[in-house]
Design an enzyme around this catalytic site. Structure first.
Site, mmCIF file in Angstrom:
data_model
loop_
_atom_site.group_PDB
_atom_site.id
_atom_site.type_symbol
_atom_site.label_atom_id
_atom_site.label_comp_id
_atom_site.label_asym_id
_atom_site.label_seq_id
_atom_site.Cartn_x
_atom_site.Cartn_y
_atom_site.Cartn_z
ATOM 1 N N GLU A 64 45.943 34.240 32.298
ATOM 2 C CA GLU A 64 46.709 33.715 33.444
ATOM 3 C C GLU A 64 47.208 34.866 34.319
ATOM 4 O O GLU A 64 47.159 36.038 33.940
ATOM 5 C CB GLU A 64 47.889 32.878 32.957
ATOM 6 C CG GLU A 64 48.860 33.667 32.096
ATOM 7 C CD GLU A 64 50.294 33.179 32.217
ATOM 8 O OE1 GLU A 64 50.759 32.999 33.362
ATOM 9 O OE2 GLU A 64 50.945 33.004 31.172
ATOM 10 N N LYS A 73 58.718 30.649 24.540
ATOM 11 C CA LYS A 73 59.794 31.628 24.743
ATOM 12 C C LYS A 73 61.118 31.084 24.224
ATOM 13 O O LYS A 73 61.449 29.922 24.452
ATOM 14 C CB LYS A 73 59.885 31.984 26.227
ATOM 15 C CG LYS A 73 58.686 32.812 26.689
ATOM 16 C CD LYS A 73 58.765 33.225 28.127
ATOM 17 C CE LYS A 73 58.075 32.309 29.105
ATOM 18 N NZ LYS A 73 56.749 31.837 28.892
HETATM 19 N N1 PSU Z 1 54.270 34.097 29.120
HETATM 20 C C1 PSU Z 1 54.781 35.342 29.369
HETATM 21 N N2 PSU Z 1 55.295 35.576 30.624
HETATM 22 C C2 PSU Z 1 55.280 34.606 31.612
HETATM 23 C C3 PSU Z 1 54.748 33.319 31.335
HETATM 24 C C4 PSU Z 1 54.250 33.129 30.071
HETATM 25 O O1 PSU Z 1 54.779 36.224 28.489
HETATM 26 O O2 PSU Z 1 55.718 34.883 32.731
HETATM 27 C C5 PSU Z 1 54.719 32.251 32.424
HETATM 28 C C6 PSU Z 1 53.514 31.338 32.228
HETATM 29 O O3 PSU Z 1 52.762 31.363 33.419
HETATM 30 C C7 PSU Z 1 54.087 29.965 31.978
HETATM 31 C C8 PSU Z 1 55.322 30.040 32.823
HETATM 32 O O4 PSU Z 1 53.210 28.937 32.350
HETATM 33 O O5 PSU Z 1 55.824 31.345 32.458
HETATM 34 C C9 PSU Z 1 56.295 28.915 32.524
HETATM 35 O O6 PSU Z 1 56.980 28.612 33.683
HETATM 36 P P1 PSU Z 1 57.832 27.253 33.782
HETATM 37 O O7 PSU Z 1 58.857 27.370 32.709
HETATM 38 O O8 PSU Z 1 58.393 27.245 35.187
HETATM 39 O O9 PSU Z 1 56.861 26.130 33.573
#
Ligand code: PSU
Ligand code: MN
Length: 304
Positions: free
Chosen positions: A26, A161
């Protein structure tokens, strides 16, 4: 997805045509998840780990009105330099970025969508999005979970996370029939830490066993994705109690500043890196590289 929308890097096109292992990556983690120049160094290193294992990396992003499946080094650098100037694209944002020809970084959700359209079954990231803490009020549930419910791609990550509500995240995945595999341990890992106190659905320790699971899952006609949760290496982990202090402070600041919606996760990652004096960033980098090795071996096993 209409084939005209997909623009393959020559190396990726060739690998797919020849039936070789390809791993999707990604780009939100590059543009919004880490500061420059660590983001660029990490993106290059992760691609390097995948190549060392004999697979081809395909970083996904939106550029010039098309979905890029694989970026050149110059394109990767442009994305890393753009940082938060690049749009953070989830499923609902894709048409805007395409039609307005904007530079866009794909999240787990939109990368899965594009990887599937490109015929790539294994995708490596750091951590998936999930149910945010306080979601009973904010209703902030990452689109990543709904994409996992509907798109047949294996997502290799270090869990979700720990800024999130992990028990609720696992509940939503269960509701949607998304299997959660843990690699090398029974517990679902918590991104910065190996332990979450929560059990994954199944423990599978080898790429071979995970590939067999994926084959069975998709042969059953199940159209969902699969979470392949690979714990951060012991040497790089941060104890949950230590991370928790930074998370509490960052969450308090986010609430004070009215940070909501798609800005939440980038804000949290940035503040954690500051509060931890770079320690959370170092762990994030280590775990993505570790996931890249597992993902590349899994992609190779899936071909056998
Ligand atoms: N994993 C990481 N760093 C990130 C992300 C994932 O180590 O920045 C990103 C991914 O793109 C994931 C997003 O889809 O964080 C989640 O965002 P949200 O909580 O707005 O869906
Ligand atoms: Mn959200």
């Amino acid at each position: 997805m209409h084939p005209d929308l997909l623009h393959f890097a020559p190396e990726v096109r060739q690998a797919l045509d020849q039936g070789r292992a390809v791993v999707a990556l990604e780009s939100t983690i590059v543009a919004h998840g880490m500061p420059f120049p660590d983001n660029l160094a990490t993106a290059r290193a992760v691609e390097g780990v995948i190549r060392e294992q004999g697979a081809v990396p395909a970083t996904i992003a939106v550029m010039d009105g098309r979905v890029r499946i694989g970026l050149s080094d110059a394109e990767l650098e442009a994305l890393a330099r753009a940082g938060s100037q690049a749009l953070k694209l989830s499923r609902r944002d894709m048409a805007y970025a395409i039609s307005q020809r904007r530079l866009g970084a794909t999240t787990v959700a939109s990368t899965m969508l594009c990887a599937h359209a490109a015929g790539i079954r294994v995708f490596v990231t750091g951590g998936i999005g999930g149910v945010h803490r306080g979601a009973e009020h904010s209703m902030d549930v990452s689109a990543d979970l709904l994409e996992l419910a509907r798109t047949p791609v294996a997502v290799v990550c270090a869990g979700a996370k720990s800024i999130l509500d992990l028990p609720l995240t696992l509940e939503v995945l269960e509701t949607h029939g998304v299997p959660v595999l843990a690699v090398g341990q029974a517990e679902f890992p918590a991104f910065y830490s190996r332990s979450s106190g929560l059990k994954a659905d199944f423990r599978l320790d080898t790429p071979h066993a995970i590939a067999a699971f994926l084959r069975a899952h998709w042969q059953l006609g199940l159209s969902s994705g699969v979470v392949v949760a690979n714990p951060v290496p012991e040497a790089d982990e941060i104890p949950a109690a230590v991370v928790e202090q930074w998370i509490h402070q960052a969450l308090r600041e986010a609430a004070e500043q009215g940070i909501r919606g798609k800005a939440s996760t980038p804000f949290m990652l940035k503040r954690l890196a500051e509060l931890s004096q770079g320690r959370s960033l170092a762990t994030n980098i280590a775990l993505v590289k570790h996931n890249a090795g597992v993902g590349a071996r899994l992609a190779a096993s899936l071909l056998q």
